[in-house]
Design a protein around this motif. Structure first.
Motif, mmCIF file in Angstrom:
data_model
loop_
_atom_site.group_PDB
_atom_site.id
_atom_site.type_symbol
_atom_site.label_atom_id
_atom_site.label_comp_id
_atom_site.label_asym_id
_atom_site.label_seq_id
_atom_site.Cartn_x
_atom_site.Cartn_y
_atom_site.Cartn_z
ATOM 1 N N ARG A 187 -12.643 -5.437 -9.650
ATOM 2 C CA ARG A 187 -10.856 -6.357 -9.576
ATOM 3 C C ARG A 187 -11.257 -6.832 -8.145
ATOM 4 O O ARG A 187 -11.614 -6.825 -7.405
ATOM 5 C CB ARG A 187 -10.383 -5.005 -9.290
ATOM 6 N N GLU B 83 2.048 -7.526 -4.537
ATOM 7 C CA GLU B 83 2.387 -7.974 -2.527
ATOM 8 C C GLU B 83 2.990 -9.968 -2.513
ATOM 9 O O GLU B 83 3.869 -10.399 -2.143
ATOM 10 C CB GLU B 83 1.312 -7.927 -2.085
ATOM 11 N N ASP C 278 1.034 -1.095 -0.765
ATOM 12 C CA ASP C 278 -0.149 0.108 -0.177
ATOM 13 C C ASP C 278 0.931 1.484 0.098
ATOM 14 O O ASP C 278 1.923 1.101 0.675
ATOM 15 C CB ASP C 278 -0.797 -0.038 0.969
ATOM 16 N N ASN D 97 -12.056 -3.461 -0.478
ATOM 17 C CA ASN D 97 -10.645 -3.318 0.464
ATOM 18 C C ASN D 97 -11.125 -2.485 1.602
ATOM 19 O O ASN D 97 -12.111 -1.767 1.694
ATOM 20 C CB ASN D 97 -9.199 -2.283 0.103
ATOM 21 N N ARG E 263 -13.156 -5.910 5.030
ATOM 22 C CA ARG E 263 -13.364 -5.142 3.668
ATOM 23 C C ARG E 263 -14.807 -4.305 2.577
ATOM 24 O O ARG E 263 -15.763 -5.628 2.625
ATOM 25 C CB ARG E 263 -12.561 -6.327 2.474
ATOM 26 N N GLN F 83 -1.323 -0.832 6.684
ATOM 27 C CA GLN F 83 0.444 -1.730 6.883
ATOM 28 C C GLN F 83 1.663 -0.555 7.169
ATOM 29 O O GLN F 83 2.424 -1.051 7.339
ATOM 30 C CB GLN F 83 0.561 -1.471 4.414
HETATM 31 C C1 MLT Z 1 -5.144 -6.475 -2.567
HETATM 32 O O1 MLT Z 1 -6.693 -6.492 -2.350
HETATM 33 O O2 MLT Z 1 -4.848 -7.303 -3.480
HETATM 34 C C2 MLT Z 1 -4.856 -6.041 -1.031
HETATM 35 O O3 MLT Z 1 -5.436 -6.318 0.082
HETATM 36 C C3 MLT Z 1 -4.068 -4.907 -0.686
HETATM 37 C C4 MLT Z 1 -3.789 -4.343 0.193
HETATM 38 O O4 MLT Z 1 -2.862 -5.177 0.160
HETATM 39 O O5 MLT Z 1 -4.159 -3.206 0.814
#
Ligand code: MLT
Length: 331
Positions: free
Chosen positions: A170, A72, A34, A210, A149, A40
């Motif tokens: 997405r 990530e 992020d 999210n 989320r 984070q």
């Molecule tokens: C994602 O949607 O890929 C993760 O939840 C994003 C994040 O790390 O905040």
């Protein structure tokens, strides 16, 4: 200098450079998916301060937010290889490497921040950490608690499952999350986190989900209008350390990593409780239109739990694992 000596010196120099992440470590690198400013970042900064204090300034941690060190899921690979020291990332992006972690991503298993804390800091958390070391070569040393989320989109208010029709949403490259949207009748678009803002901005996709704090840190409010509290996953974001880097450290440094991780985790929980509501209000003030899902998410919960849970019993280690988790939460 003869050739043998030159080769020996180069070999020793290479050894020292390779070892510079370990016994001689000066600066550790920490990747954050992020942008700066969210949960984070808060966990990473707190860990950095505590760890540097505990090691008397001998070891430093440099933070690289906003996917600068790769998306990530790539950071898990890099940490497994020992080319990256630390990463903070959403747990859903660890699951593809260590499927039992999926128990934390199953929709509607975690129903409050308190439950999230209980699971991650209790026996379940311990077992999952052992599994990630075994399966993915990374050790979980801390957790960011990021909140539930919520769904955002640029097209229309959504309160029912039927409202999702026609939206391109997405999701992370995570089978459980893909299956959850399928249980609600749409095929979501799996996409790396690092590509999400641009995809929303260019209207390649209409929406994503999210937590509020992440939506704000990533400035999604600039490209998204509507929010729905579907609250299907409580977003947990582990701080992972490369197991090979960890094993290279002297015991006092290992101890400092573990202690700083625990203390930063405590801080993260307080940060969430103090911040989430303010951020939600701020997003509304900036023009986001927030709705609750109809009937307390009943329809979303019913479709997701009945279809998705059974599909993933095997990958999380059997139905017993889920039963154990639910029992530990008193359900
Ligand atoms: C994602 O949607 O890929 C993760 O939840 C994003 C994040 O790390 O905040």
């Amino acid at each position: 200098m003869n050739i043998k000596k030159t080769v020996l010196i180069s070999f020793l120099t290479a050894g020292l450079i390779a070892g510079s992440q370990g016994a001689f470590a000066a600066n550790f690198k920490m990747a954050l998916g992020d942008a700066a400013g969210g949960t984070q970042w808060e966990l990473g900064q707190t860990f950095k301060t505590l760890f540097e204090q505990k090691t008397g300034g001998k070891h430093k941690v440099d933070l690289f937010p906003n996917g600068q060190l790769g998306d990530e899921q790539n950071t898990v690979n890099n940490a497994a290889l020992g080319t990256l020291d630390f990463s903070v990332l959403a747990v859903n992006n660890v699951t593809p490497f260590s499927p039992s972690v999926g128990v934390l991503t199953l929709p509607y298993v975690i129903q409050s921040a308190e439950e999230a804390k209980k699971l991650t800091q209790g026996d379940v958390g311990k077992e999952l950490t052992e599994n990630t070391i075994r399966d993915a070569g990374v050790r979980i040393v801390g957790w960011a608690y990021s909140g539930f989320r919520v769904l955002t989109n640029s097209k229309k208010p959504v309160t029912t499952v039927a409202d999702l029709k026609g939206l391109v949403v997405r999701v992370p490259k995570n089978e459980i999350m893909i299956a959850t949207y399928q249980s609600w009748g749409i095929n979501p678009t799996p996409m790396a986190w690092s590509e999400t803002f641009t995809a929303l901005q260019q209207r390649v996709v209409d929406g994503q989900d999210n937590p509020y704090i992440t939506v704000s840190a990533m400035k999604f409010n600039e490209v998204q209008k509507y929010v729905t509290n579907i609250r299907y996953i409580f977003s947990l974001e582990p701080l992972i350390v490369s197991e090979s880097v960890f094993q290279d450290q002297k015991p006092d440094v290992q101890k400092a990593i573990l202690e700083a991780g625990r203390e930063a985790t405590e801080h993260s929980y307080k940060y969430l409780l103090e911040t989430e509501d303010k951020i939600k209000k701020d997003l509304a003030a900036k023009g986001m239109q927030i709705s609750d899902a109809a009937n307390g998410e009943k329809e979303f919960i019913q479709k997701a739990t009945t279809t998705v849970w059974p599909k993933f019993y095997d990958s999380i280690g059997g139905k017993d694992k889920l039963d154990k988790v639910l029992k530990s939460l008193g359900r």
